[in-house]
Design an enzyme around this catalytic site. Structure first.
Site, mmCIF file in Angstrom:
data_model
loop_
_atom_site.group_PDB
_atom_site.id
_atom_site.type_symbol
_atom_site.label_atom_id
_atom_site.label_comp_id
_atom_site.label_asym_id
_atom_site.label_seq_id
_atom_site.Cartn_x
_atom_site.Cartn_y
_atom_site.Cartn_z
ATOM 1 N N HIS A 87 0.876 -1.180 0.000
ATOM 2 C CA HIS A 87 0.000 0.000 0.000
ATOM 3 C C HIS A 87 0.904 1.218 0.000
ATOM 4 O O HIS A 87 2.130 1.078 0.068
ATOM 5 C CB HIS A 87 -0.979 -0.025 1.174
ATOM 6 C CG HIS A 87 -0.327 0.014 2.525
ATOM 7 N ND1 HIS A 87 0.552 -0.954 2.958
ATOM 8 C CD2 HIS A 87 -0.421 0.914 3.556
ATOM 9 C CE1 HIS A 87 0.955 -0.665 4.189
ATOM 10 N NE2 HIS A 87 0.392 0.469 4.568
ATOM 11 N N ASP A 91 5.655 4.963 5.108
ATOM 12 C CA ASP A 91 6.726 4.092 5.637
ATOM 13 C C ASP A 91 7.074 2.956 4.667
ATOM 14 O O ASP A 91 8.173 2.410 4.711
ATOM 15 C CB ASP A 91 6.408 3.545 7.049
ATOM 16 C CG ASP A 91 5.060 2.877 7.181
ATOM 17 O OD1 ASP A 91 4.101 3.347 6.540
ATOM 18 O OD2 ASP A 91 4.961 1.875 7.925
ATOM 19 N N HIS A 92 6.164 2.635 3.761
ATOM 20 C CA HIS A 92 6.390 1.527 2.811
ATOM 21 C C HIS A 92 7.012 1.971 1.479
ATOM 22 O O HIS A 92 7.437 1.135 0.692
ATOM 23 C CB HIS A 92 5.072 0.788 2.545
ATOM 24 C CG HIS A 92 4.540 0.155 3.788
ATOM 25 N ND1 HIS A 92 4.543 -1.199 3.993
ATOM 26 C CD2 HIS A 92 4.037 0.715 4.925
ATOM 27 C CE1 HIS A 92 4.060 -1.457 5.194
ATOM 28 N NE2 HIS A 92 3.739 -0.311 5.776
ATOM 29 N N HIS A 177 -6.884 -2.812 5.893
ATOM 30 C CA HIS A 177 -6.111 -1.734 6.521
ATOM 31 C C HIS A 177 -6.937 -0.448 6.426
ATOM 32 O O HIS A 177 -6.390 0.645 6.335
ATOM 33 C CB HIS A 177 -4.782 -1.605 5.775
ATOM 34 C CG HIS A 177 -3.721 -0.822 6.486
ATOM 35 N ND1 HIS A 177 -3.558 -0.825 7.854
ATOM 36 C CD2 HIS A 177 -2.720 -0.022 6.009
ATOM 37 C CE1 HIS A 177 -2.531 -0.062 8.164
ATOM 38 N NE2 HIS A 177 -2.006 0.448 7.072
ATOM 39 N N ASP A 200 0.180 -4.435 5.757
ATOM 40 C CA ASP A 200 -0.416 -3.868 6.974
ATOM 41 C C ASP A 200 -1.885 -4.246 7.014
ATOM 42 O O ASP A 200 -2.633 -3.959 6.068
ATOM 43 C CB ASP A 200 -0.322 -2.334 6.959
ATOM 44 C CG ASP A 200 1.089 -1.848 7.250
ATOM 45 O OD1 ASP A 200 2.022 -2.669 7.172
ATOM 46 O OD2 ASP A 200 1.245 -0.649 7.552
HETATM 47 ZN ZN LIG Z 1 0.051 1.169 6.626
HETATM 48 ZN ZN LIG Z 2 3.159 0.432 7.754
#
Ligand SMILES: [Zn+2]
Ligand SMILES: [Zn+2]
Length: 319
Positions: A87, A91-92, A177, A200
């Site tokens: 996604h 942070d990804h 998520h 996530d």
């Molecule tokens: Zn996330």
């Molecule tokens: Zn995350």
């Protein structure tokens, strides 16, 4: 005559042994490059997992430091065929521009990078190309970097098989998520071995369905106790926990999926300890479960073998 017969027997034996090692040698090698979350700590870099199956290498997410971690294990960016995003939470993806541009410049990549992700991925990639247009122009004209090596072929995907080549099959499936939608988990199948990455998610029935009987399940986890220690507003912690999976919930999921091995990655918050997570999981789950750490290697073959890094993960690897 006897010598000749013995020789033929020896050759036949070698042939059988070679065939056997070839079949048994087919593994999926998983390296956790980053097991963290947005918290900028040195011990857990941003979420990113390297999957090696046969000659093929893919990254799943490209969080902070994914390129440095690749360098630590001596895997070149130019060997990575593609990146799958679970996604588009920052942070990804925040390590992606570094992976893409620095990897291209310093690693002499000469082939396009394939990128798959949920709706919005193509747009994000084309915006990144615009944002770094200045640098790209000079790296090609001045540094003589390969114009082909900076090309990204991005694709917005939906649930289903998204990649199939030379025995490697990658399936995307929706996880929960919400409100971040769609968010994917991925299943990788190769040579009769299987790995599921949760991305996530809170408890997701769809993940349980896609993971049934998988060899290795890598699942995210959030520790309410470790979050409370950060002393942030309670409402914020509640919202975080609602988007993720607690150790007790993960134990239920593992009991239903029955993976040969379960490993936690994407540890929320990144400061959570083994004590925060494993005992609570053990209450309702007796199977094999490990807390992931950066640079941990899991080889999925006849058996599942785990190697933890010997040295500290934040050491400098330049010789
Ligand atoms: Zn996330
Ligand atoms: Zn995350």
């Amino acid at each position: 005559m006897i010598i000749l017969r013995k020789l033929i027997e020896l050759v036949a034996l070698c042939f059988i042994l070679l065939t056997l090692t070839n079949v048994q040698g087919q593994i999926i090698k998983v390296t956790l490059l980053g097991t963290g979350t947005p918290l900028p700590v040195m011990e857990r870099f941003g979420p990113s997992i390297l999957i090696e199956a046969g000659e093929q290498k893919f990254l799943f997410d490209a969080g902070r430091g994914s390129l440095q971690r690749l360098m630590q294990i001596n895997v070149k960016y130019r060997e990575i065929q593609g990146v799958f995003f679970t996604h588009l939470h920052s942070d990804h993806v925040v390590g992606f521009p570094d992976l893409w541009l620095t990897g291209w410049l310093t690693g002499q990549r000469e082939t396009p990078l394939l990128v798959w992700g949920p709706e919005g991925t193509k747009r994000m990639v084309s915006n990144l190309e615009k944002a770094f247009e200045f640098d790209i122009k000079f790296r090609i004209s001045d540094d003589k970097a390969s114009p082909n090596g900076v090309v990204i072929k991005a694709k917005d995907i939906k649930e289903g098989v998204v990649y199939e080549k030379d025995g490697v099959k990658i399936t995307a499936f929706e996880v929960d998520h919400a409100p971040v939608k769609p968010a994917f988990g991925y299943r990788i199948d190769y040579a009769g071995r299987s790995v599921v990455l949760s991305g996530d998610t809170r408890r997701s029935e769809n993940l349980i369905r896609y993971s049934k009987g998988v060899d290795l399940l890598i699942h995210e986890v959030a520790s309410p106790d470790a979050l409370a220690r950060l002393k942030r507003p309670v409402e914020r912690d509640k919202a975080i926990i609602a988007h993720h999976t607690t150790p007790e919930q993960a134990a239920e999921i593992f009991s239903l999926v029955k993976p040969k091995m379960a490993v936690y990655s994407h540890i929320v918050p990144s400061t959570a300890t083994e004590q925060d997570i494993i005992p609570l999981t053990r209450k309702n789950y007796t199977g094999a479960v490990e807390l992931g750490e950066d640079l941990m290697v899991i080889e999925v073959g006849e058996k599942i073998e785990i190697r933890r890094p010997v040295a500290k993960t934040n050491q400098n690897t330049l010789k």
